[in-house]
Design an enzyme around this catalytic site. Structure first.
Site, mmCIF file in Angstrom:
data_model
loop_
_atom_site.group_PDB
_atom_site.id
_atom_site.type_symbol
_atom_site.label_atom_id
_atom_site.label_comp_id
_atom_site.label_asym_id
_atom_site.label_seq_id
_atom_site.Cartn_x
_atom_site.Cartn_y
_atom_site.Cartn_z
ATOM 1 N N HIS A 1 -5.383 5.404 -0.247
ATOM 2 C CA HIS A 1 -4.042 4.820 -0.114
ATOM 3 C C HIS A 1 -3.948 4.095 1.216
ATOM 4 O O HIS A 1 -4.495 4.537 2.215
ATOM 5 C CB HIS A 1 -2.964 5.920 -0.167
ATOM 6 C CG HIS A 1 -1.618 5.384 -0.503
ATOM 7 N ND1 HIS A 1 -0.786 4.826 0.437
ATOM 8 C CD2 HIS A 1 -0.967 5.277 -1.685
ATOM 9 C CE1 HIS A 1 0.324 4.425 -0.137
ATOM 10 N NE2 HIS A 1 0.247 4.685 -1.432
ATOM 11 N N ASP B 1 -1.357 8.009 -8.712
ATOM 12 C CA ASP B 1 -1.910 7.604 -10.014
ATOM 13 C C ASP B 1 -2.960 8.564 -10.549
ATOM 14 O O ASP B 1 -3.371 8.443 -11.699
ATOM 15 C CB ASP B 1 -2.526 6.203 -9.886
ATOM 16 C CG ASP B 1 -1.445 5.160 -9.654
ATOM 17 O OD1 ASP B 1 -1.542 4.410 -8.676
ATOM 18 O OD2 ASP B 1 -0.483 5.145 -10.442
HETATM 19 C C1 SDX Z 1 -0.494 2.688 -5.657
HETATM 20 O O1 SDX Z 1 1.206 0.809 -1.377
HETATM 21 C C2 SDX Z 1 1.677 1.730 -2.094
HETATM 22 O O2 SDX Z 1 2.561 2.484 -1.655
HETATM 23 C C3 SDX Z 1 1.101 1.832 -3.500
HETATM 24 C C4 SDX Z 1 1.625 3.000 -4.344
HETATM 25 C C5 SDX Z 1 3.115 2.866 -4.653
HETATM 26 O O3 SDX Z 1 3.742 3.887 -4.898
HETATM 27 O O4 SDX Z 1 3.601 1.700 -4.744
HETATM 28 O O5 SDX Z 1 1.392 4.226 -3.676
HETATM 29 C C6 SDX Z 1 0.942 3.029 -5.728
HETATM 30 O O6 SDX Z 1 -0.837 1.543 -5.796
HETATM 31 C C7 SDX Z 1 -1.493 3.772 -5.339
HETATM 32 C C8 SDX Z 1 -2.961 3.247 -5.221
HETATM 33 C C9 SDX Z 1 -3.532 3.090 -6.632
HETATM 34 N N1 SDX Z 1 -4.845 2.393 -6.534
HETATM 35 C C10 SDX Z 1 -5.986 3.078 -6.733
HETATM 36 O O7 SDX Z 1 -6.055 4.291 -6.915
HETATM 37 C C11 SDX Z 1 -7.235 2.198 -6.729
HETATM 38 C C12 SDX Z 1 -8.331 2.873 -5.909
HETATM 39 N N2 SDX Z 1 -7.960 2.855 -4.496
HETATM 40 C C13 SDX Z 1 -8.353 1.763 -3.700
HETATM 41 O O8 SDX Z 1 -8.731 0.582 -4.281
HETATM 42 C C14 SDX Z 1 -7.730 1.707 -2.298
HETATM 43 O O9 SDX Z 1 -7.814 2.965 -1.769
HETATM 44 C C15 SDX Z 1 -6.308 1.179 -2.188
HETATM 45 C C16 SDX Z 1 -6.141 -0.111 -2.885
HETATM 46 C C17 SDX Z 1 -5.355 2.174 -2.738
HETATM 47 C C18 SDX Z 1 -6.024 0.994 -0.699
HETATM 48 O O10 SDX Z 1 -6.777 -0.079 -0.271
HETATM 49 P P1 SDX Z 1 -6.919 -0.446 1.283
HETATM 50 O O11 SDX Z 1 -5.875 0.252 2.085
HETATM 51 O O12 SDX Z 1 -7.025 -1.929 1.389
HETATM 52 O O13 SDX Z 1 -8.279 0.236 1.704
HETATM 53 P P2 SDX Z 1 -9.690 -0.453 1.569
HETATM 54 O O14 SDX Z 1 -9.889 -1.005 0.201
HETATM 55 O O15 SDX Z 1 -9.880 -1.352 2.736
HETATM 56 O O16 SDX Z 1 -10.670 0.832 1.699
HETATM 57 C C19 SDX Z 1 -10.978 1.383 2.993
HETATM 58 C C20 SDX Z 1 -12.368 1.981 2.829
HETATM 59 C C21 SDX Z 1 -13.361 0.980 2.236
HETATM 60 O O17 SDX Z 1 -14.641 1.361 2.708
HETATM 61 P P3 SDX Z 1 -15.280 0.449 3.930
HETATM 62 O O18 SDX Z 1 -15.302 -0.984 3.439
HETATM 63 O O19 SDX Z 1 -14.346 0.655 5.110
HETATM 64 O O20 SDX Z 1 -16.661 1.034 4.128
HETATM 65 O O21 SDX Z 1 -12.319 3.081 1.879
HETATM 66 C C22 SDX Z 1 -13.110 2.755 0.751
HETATM 67 C C23 SDX Z 1 -13.326 1.255 0.752
HETATM 68 O O22 SDX Z 1 -14.571 0.943 0.127
HETATM 69 N N3 SDX Z 1 -12.317 3.149 -0.431
HETATM 70 C C24 SDX Z 1 -12.801 3.755 -1.512
HETATM 71 C C25 SDX Z 1 -11.690 3.966 -2.339
HETATM 72 N N4 SDX Z 1 -10.589 3.494 -1.756
HETATM 73 C C26 SDX Z 1 -10.980 2.983 -0.569
HETATM 74 N N5 SDX Z 1 -14.073 4.135 -1.841
HETATM 75 C C27 SDX Z 1 -14.194 4.722 -3.044
HETATM 76 N N6 SDX Z 1 -13.158 4.994 -3.914
HETATM 77 C C28 SDX Z 1 -11.908 4.610 -3.592
HETATM 78 N N7 SDX Z 1 -10.882 4.842 -4.432
#
Ligand code: SDX
Length: 423
Positions: A301, A358
């Site tokens: 998140h 989620d």
């Molecule tokens: C919602 O914003 C809100 O409040 C959203 C929400 C709401 O109520 O409106 O809470 C609802 O959208 C919840 C999130 C649902 N999405 C997912 O579950 C999809 C999986 N999660 C990710 O794609 C990610 O964690 C996000 C999109 C939720 C957050 O993305 P960020 O903040 O841009 O973080 P990032 O993609 O830059 O990740 C940071 C690091 C990365 O590694 P590095 O490049 O630093 O080495 O963490 C890793 C990412 O690769 N990472 C994950 C991961 N999520 C982040 N690695 C594996 N699995 C994951 N799920």
């Protein structure tokens, strides 16, 4: 208040700061470009605030979520979705009389124009219900052209009342069953479930356990400050486009798999793991592999760097509802094992990746008989009062300006056109 000092190319400027009611500190850069010619750049807006807001407070480090000051745990335990909708939109929990009047208006406006039913005939049976929802909401503006200012709130009520009807109709369309009209004697949640699962050929009594579970689900999804879809609603509202355009845009933003679309992806991921023999360690390792674009959907998140309080409540509610229904769901067991393994893995611990809202919600929707491709529609139903509250907050702000961020240009500098004969 403290002053932020910036030294840039030998020149020092002072930037005012201010704190919100929860002591969050903001640096006001409103004069930055005028004083320095420079802008800030923050892709994904992880460090940038777009506004002040009185609606929702999140503390991502401590896993705190409050709507208008009320903790989410207490709201989920003690209120109904219409009460929380009223709270978010108007700022206070309603009195008994205010809630009764609000409910009557939601009931009164829950039908859509009969002609709008014809729109569904044009969609293929395989149409994703989120695509139907966003286009039907946008089309509402053709029946309710922008109201005079004093009636602006009428469209807020219309949307809150009609979107659940459109959502249920989209489901009925997808399974080839006749639409079920809303009923005036049912609560918001019971009415929606009745429109989803009743058939004209026999009576359908909505099980209380499902009505209560839906109440909790919708309350937990009702708002989340400046998330992607809510910021989209505010962006469109800032141009003074009509409310239906704003909400339709919010639905589109929510449909993305990184946002609200994640709940559908979580279930598809759990099913894939189950079909692959339940080898969840393999998928945890895949999620850690930089060469793989696989992500553990429902994990991570932007704001919560500790537990998502909504996930904690949903995990408990899923257990209760499945027990109450006498159901077991292997997906819940896989989800729990997946969470246990991930949460003890240093990759997830170091990157502070925890189950988000989620991760468990789909298990509950499944237990209620809601199909996977309707999961994000359920998220939209829950988030609608939050979107409406933010739309109203921006519309009522006399100092609001159109959202128009700047950029740093990195393209080609000026050059001559070479005639096509010589290209
Ligand atoms: C919602 O914003 C809100 O409040 C959203 C929400 C709401 O109520 O409106 O809470 C609802 O959208 C919840 C999130 C649902 N999405 C997912 O579950 C999809 C999986 N999660 C990710 O794609 C990610 O964690 C996000 C999109 C939720 C957050 O993305 P960020 O903040 O841009 O973080 P990032 O993609 O830059 O990740 C940071 C690091 C990365 O590694 P590095 O490049 O630093 O080495 O963490 C890793 C990412 O690769 N990472 C994950 C991961 N999520 C982040 N690695 C594996 N699995 C994951 N799920």
């Amino acid at each position: 208040m403290s002053i932020a000092k910036l030294t840039l190319e030998g020149k020092e400027i002072e930037l005012p700061t201010y704190r919100g009611t929860e002591e969050e500190l903001g640096i006001d850069i409103g004069q930055l470009r005028g004083q320095t010619g420079a802008i800030t750049v923050d892709p994904g807006f992880g460090n940038s605030g777009s506004c002040n807001s009185e609606i929702t407070f999140i503390n991502g480090e401590q896993g705190i979520l409050r709507y208008r000051g009320y903790p989410i745990e207490e709201l989920a335990e003690n209120t109904t979705f219409p009460e929380v909708s009223y709270l978010l939109i108007y700022g206070e929990l309603p009195s008994k009389e205010q809630l009764q009047s609000f409910r009557e208006k939601l009931t009164y406006h829950s039908m859509i124009h009969e002609d709008m039913k014809k729109f569904f005939e044009g969609y293929p049976p395989t149409a994703h219900p989120m695509a139907i929802l966003s286009s039907m909401v946008s089309s509402l503006s053709t029946y309710y052209p922008e109201m005079a200012e004093e009636d602006g709130d009428l469209n807020v009520l219309r949307l809150l009342a009609k979107v659940k009807t459109i959502a249920a109709y989209a489901y009925k369309k997808s399974i080839g069953q006749p639409f079920i009209y809303p009923r005036n004697d049912l609560s918001y949640c019971a009415n929606f479930l009745h429109m989803m699962f009743a058939v004209p050929t026999e009576p359908y009594d909505v099980p209380k356990v499902l009505e209560d579970a839906l109440n909790v689900l919708l309350i937990l999804h009702a708002d989340h400050e400046q998330n992607c879809s809510t910021s989209t609603v505010r962006m469109v509202c800032s141009s003074q486009a009509d409310i239906f355009a704003s909400i339709s845009a919010g639905i589109c933003a929510l449909s993305g798999p990184l946002h609200g679309g994640a709940n559908q992806k979580v279930l598809e991921m759990l099913e894939m793991i189950q079909q692959d023999g339940g080898d969840y360690k393999k998928y945890v390792n895949l999620a850690k592999d930089k060469n793989s674009d696989f992500r553990l959907m429902g994990f991570g998140h932007r704001v919560y760097k500790n537990f998502d309080p909504r996930a904690t409540i949903l995990r408990k509610t899923a257990d209760e509802v499945l027990n109450n229904l006498g159901q077991t769901d292997p997906m819940l067991d896989i989800a729990k094992h997946l969470a246990e393994v991930a949460l003890s893995d240093e990759y997830f611990v170091e990157k502070k990746l925890y189950p988000n809202v989620d991760f468990y919600s789909g298990i509950l929707y499944r237990a209620m008989g809601i199909p996977t491709d309707m999961f994000t529609v359920m998220f939209a139903l829950g988030r609608l009062p939050g979107w409406l509250a933010h739309w109203k907050e921006l519309r009522d702000d006399p100092h609001s300006r159109i959202y128009r961020p700047r950029q740093i240009y990195t393209g080609a500098t000026q050059r001559e056109i070479v005639p096509i004969e010589k290209r």
